[in-house]
Motif scaffolding. Structure first.
Motif, PDB file in Angstrom:
ATOM      1  N   ASN A   4       0.817  -1.227  -0.008  1.00  0.00           N
ATOM      2  CA  ASN A   4      -0.056  -0.147  -0.072  1.00  0.00           C
ATOM      3  C   ASN A   4       0.885   1.106   0.027  1.00  0.00           C
ATOM      4  O   ASN A   4       0.562   2.162  -0.772  1.00  0.00           O
ATOM      5  N   TRP A   7       2.503   1.839  -3.262  1.00  0.00           N
ATOM      6  CA  TRP A   7       1.273   2.487  -4.485  1.00  0.00           C
ATOM      7  C   TRP A   7       0.846   4.036  -3.971  1.00  0.00           C
ATOM      8  O   TRP A   7       0.966   4.833  -5.033  1.00  0.00           O
ATOM      9  N   VAL A   8       0.742   4.062  -2.759  1.00  0.00           N
ATOM     10  CA  VAL A   8       0.157   5.493  -2.452  1.00  0.00           C
ATOM     11  C   VAL A   8       1.600   6.445  -2.877  1.00  0.00           C
ATOM     12  O   VAL A   8       1.263   7.554  -3.157  1.00  0.00           O
ATOM     13  N   VAL A  11       1.621   7.232  -6.542  1.00  0.00           N
ATOM     14  CA  VAL A  11       0.549   8.107  -7.224  1.00  0.00           C
ATOM     15  C   VAL A  11       0.901   9.483  -6.474  1.00  0.00           C
ATOM     16  O   VAL A  11       0.761  10.323  -7.329  1.00  0.00           O
ATOM     17  N   ILE A  12       1.493   9.651  -5.346  1.00  0.00           N
ATOM     18  CA  ILE A  12       1.657  10.957  -4.968  1.00  0.00           C
ATOM     19  C   ILE A  12       2.836  11.688  -5.623  1.00  0.00           C
ATOM     20  O   ILE A  12       2.880  12.735  -6.145  1.00  0.00           O
TER      21      ILE A  12
ATOM     22  N   MET B  51      -5.298   5.696   2.225  1.00  0.00           N
ATOM     23  CA  MET B  51      -4.698   6.358   1.143  1.00  0.00           C
ATOM     24  C   MET B  51      -5.064   5.386  -0.108  1.00  0.00           C
ATOM     25  O   MET B  51      -5.211   5.762  -1.386  1.00  0.00           O
ATOM     26  N   MET B  52      -4.591   4.214   0.208  1.00  0.00           N
ATOM     27  CA  MET B  52      -4.621   3.182  -0.772  1.00  0.00           C
ATOM     28  C   MET B  52      -6.345   2.863  -1.525  1.00  0.00           C
ATOM     29  O   MET B  52      -6.519   3.059  -2.546  1.00  0.00           O
ATOM     30  N   VAL B  56      -5.452   5.521  -4.487  1.00  0.00           N
ATOM     31  CA  VAL B  56      -5.025   4.796  -5.569  1.00  0.00           C
ATOM     32  C   VAL B  56      -6.168   3.800  -6.253  1.00  0.00           C
ATOM     33  O   VAL B  56      -5.934   3.858  -7.574  1.00  0.00           O
ATOM     34  N   VAL B  59      -7.753   6.100  -8.717  1.00  0.00           N
ATOM     35  CA  VAL B  59      -7.131   6.447  -9.757  1.00  0.00           C
ATOM     36  C   VAL B  59      -7.826   5.958 -11.334  1.00  0.00           C
ATOM     37  O   VAL B  59      -8.112   6.927 -12.081  1.00  0.00           O
ATOM     38  N   MET B 157      -4.863  12.759  -1.060  1.00  0.00           N
ATOM     39  CA  MET B 157      -5.098  11.994  -2.281  1.00  0.00           C
ATOM     40  C   MET B 157      -5.952  12.363  -3.359  1.00  0.00           C
ATOM     41  O   MET B 157      -5.535  12.174  -4.498  1.00  0.00           O
TER      42      MET B 157
END
Lengths: 328, 260
Positions: A4, A7-8, A11-12, B51-52, B56, B59, B157
């Motif tokens: 996790n 991936w976070v 993206v950030i 957040m995931m 994510v 997205v 996010m």
């Protein structure tokens, strides 16, 4: 959990990189070439935004990098971040103008000598470029509005000044102008006839001149031919001889004239004598008059002449009778 | 007649009081959430998971919406810009619109439906099954444990997803312009650059940040006040989506009025 976080983080970080890199790219910053900053001063910058394009001969070479009013408030200082490998004109100046009618303003580096009519701001620092901002459409529209207001004021004043008397005077002026126009028309008609004659004369003269020119050409050709043939030399020689003859003839004529004058004087004297003889004859004076008036004298004279003739004949036949020659 | 008028006025008053009470309850929850910031031990390990789930996992749907929005923007711009309007303005319209308006708003609305409803349904289920009550019984701060990770995750996010979505929308508009509209890349880029200012990105981040706070906090709020079993959970999810969407649009206008 570990997955996790990755991936976070992806993206950030990706979003941050995209936002920052995209912003720099859209603002024209490139990592591959260095930039140098030049400054220009303007009296105003219109709607030029920070980050607007800077062009040289139509090619984007940089971006506007900072716009600030001078501390004394008399000018605006604009920073231009341009590519370091670009050579600016020796008399470089900066022109700010709308790139289209949609509000996207830009700066262009121009040669000042190529734009003599533009009133560039004169910086005191020679390292700062002079700048000029072309008025935008709204300012031109405002100026047009002001002109329209002025025209309206003038129209109002004209309306006030345009009274009945003015109209009457204007009518008279128009009538006078009409009369003058008719006279001018008549004059023009007359002048047209004269001009036609003049043109005809000119045409005729031109024709004659052409003929004369042709004749002159022929003459010159003939003269040239004569010159080339030596005939002229002969003519000149003959003319010289003739002139000498003329000169001699003139001398003779002058002498003859002088003789003639003497003869005329003698003739005049003779005529005077003849006149006197005539008068004596009329009055009966003199020998001749006596001969004419007295026939006896004439007969005696005739008898004397006859005897004289006989004497001469005798002398011719018998000279010894009258002449004796003795040598010794 | 007078009685009906009084009933209408009374109903209006009751609605206003109910709205004020709801806002007050939301305020109390937010106060508890802010107070829970001190309990890092409770929420610290949960933020990345949220957040995931919020960011994510959202997205793909955000990019899908943004891509087709960019395509439609380019096509409609070329359809509109005829005659004297230069074609490069297609790039300006696509870029400006995606960055400062459609990117944040459409992403916010999409995530309001996906994330807001999900949070409201999850917390509502926990409420009706008395799991939240159990947390309170165990002296576990439910705001710090359930609300704070979600709000923080949404606040972080949403901007990230929005930036990615806006970028993909512009790329989709560019591809549409050069493939379908006979535009060249320099023309599109010229329009893209013509009206771009870095504040557009900041503006987009501020908007999406506020949208993230709104969607997650309202999802948590409506989930926390769920009553009445499964039907209440459904109503909570619906209320969260509707309220989040409305507040997103209100904030959209608010930020435009305040910051532009």
């Amino acid at each position: 959990m570990r997955r996790n976080e990755v991936w976070v983080g992806v993206v950030i970080l990706l979003s941050v990189v995209v936002a920052v890199a995209g912003s720099f790219w859209l603002r024209g910053y490139r990592l591959t070439r260095g930039t140098t900053t030049v400054e220009a001063l303007f009296s105003g910058v219109g709607q030029l935004p920070d980050g607007a394009s800077v062009k040289l001969r139509g090619v984007t070479i940089g971006r506007v990098n900072g716009i600030a009013v001078e501390p004394d408030g008399t000018a605006v200082r604009v920073g231009l971040a341009i590519n370091a490998d670009v050579q600016l004109p020796a008399d470089a100046a900066v022109l700010i103008a709308p790139e289209s009618m949609f509000g996207d303003w830009g700066a262009e580096i121009v040669s000042r000598s190529a734009n003599p009519r533009l009133d560039f701001f004169e910086p005191s620092d020679p390292g700062v470029l002079p700048g000029f901002s072309i008025p935008d459409l709204s300012r031109l529209t405002a100026t047009a509005d002001q002109i329209a207001d002025n025209l309206a004021t003038i129209t109002d004043r004209v309306e006030i000044a345009f009274t009945q008397e003015t109209a009457e005077n204007l009518r008279l002026v128009i009538e006078n102008v009409g009369g003058v126009s008719e006279q001018l028309a008549a004059l023009v008609d007359a002048q047209i006839g004269a001009v036609d004659d003049l043109v005809e004369n000119v045409r005729t003269s031109t024709s004659q001149v052409s003929e004369a020119a042709a004749l002159a050409t022929l003459t010159l050709a003939e003269v040239e031919r004569l010159l080339s043939g030596g005939v002229v030399d002969s003519i000149v020689g003959d003319t010289r001889v003739t002139a000498a003859e003329f000169r001699r003839l003139a001398t003779d004529l002058r002498e003859t004239t002088t003789g003639l004058s003497t003869t005329l004087r003698y003739a005049d004297s003779t005529l005077v004598r003849f006149e006197r003889i005539g008068r004596e004859l009329e009055t009966g004076e003199g020998t001749l008059a006596h001969l004419l008036a007295d026939s006896t004298v004439a007969v005696q004279t005739q008898s004397v002449l006859m005897q004289l003739t006989l004497l001469l004949e005798d002398f011719r036949e018998n000279p010894g009778r009258y002449v004796r020659l003795s040598i010794f | 007649m007078a009685g009906k008028t009084l009933d209408f006025v009374g109903a209006t008053g009751r609605a206003a009081l109910r709205f004020a009470a709801t806002v007050g309850e939301w305020g109390v929850l937010m106060q508890d959430t802010i107070r829970g910031l001190r309990a890092v031990r409770i929420w610290g390990g949960l933020v990345f998971e949220q957040m995931m789930r919020i960011g994510v996992a959202s997205v793909p749907i955000a990019l899908f919406i943004a891509a087709f929005t960019g395509i439609v923007l380019a096509l409609q711009a070329s359809y509109t810009f005829t005659g004297a309007v230069p074609v490069y303005l297609v790039g300006s319209l696509v870029g400006k619109t995606m960055i400062i308006e459609l990117g944040p708003v459409l992403t916010g609305l999409a995530l309001a439906g996906r994330v807001g409803a999900s949070i409201a349904a999850e917390l509502g289920t926990m409420r009706v099954t008395e799991q939240i009550d159990a947390l309170e019984t165990m002296a576990y701060d439910p705001a710090a444990y359930l609300v704070l990770p979600r709000v923080l995750a949404g606040a972080v996010m949403f901007p990230a997803v929005t930036l990615l979505a806006s970028t993909l929308g512009i790329v989709a508009g560019w591809l549409t312009a050069i493939q379908l509209l006979e535009m060249s890349t320099p023309e599109f880029v010229r329009g893209l650059e013509a009206f771009f200012v870095p504040f557009d990105v900041v503006f987009s981040v501020i908007k999406s940040f506020s949208f993230g706070l709104t969607v997650t906090s309202l999802g948590c709020f409506f989930g926390f006040r769920t009553r009445g079993g499964a039907a209440g959970v459904g109503r909570a999810a619906t209320s969260a989506v509707v309220a989040s969407s409305m507040v997103i649009l209100v904030f959209d206008a608010f930020w435009a009025a305040v910051l532009l």
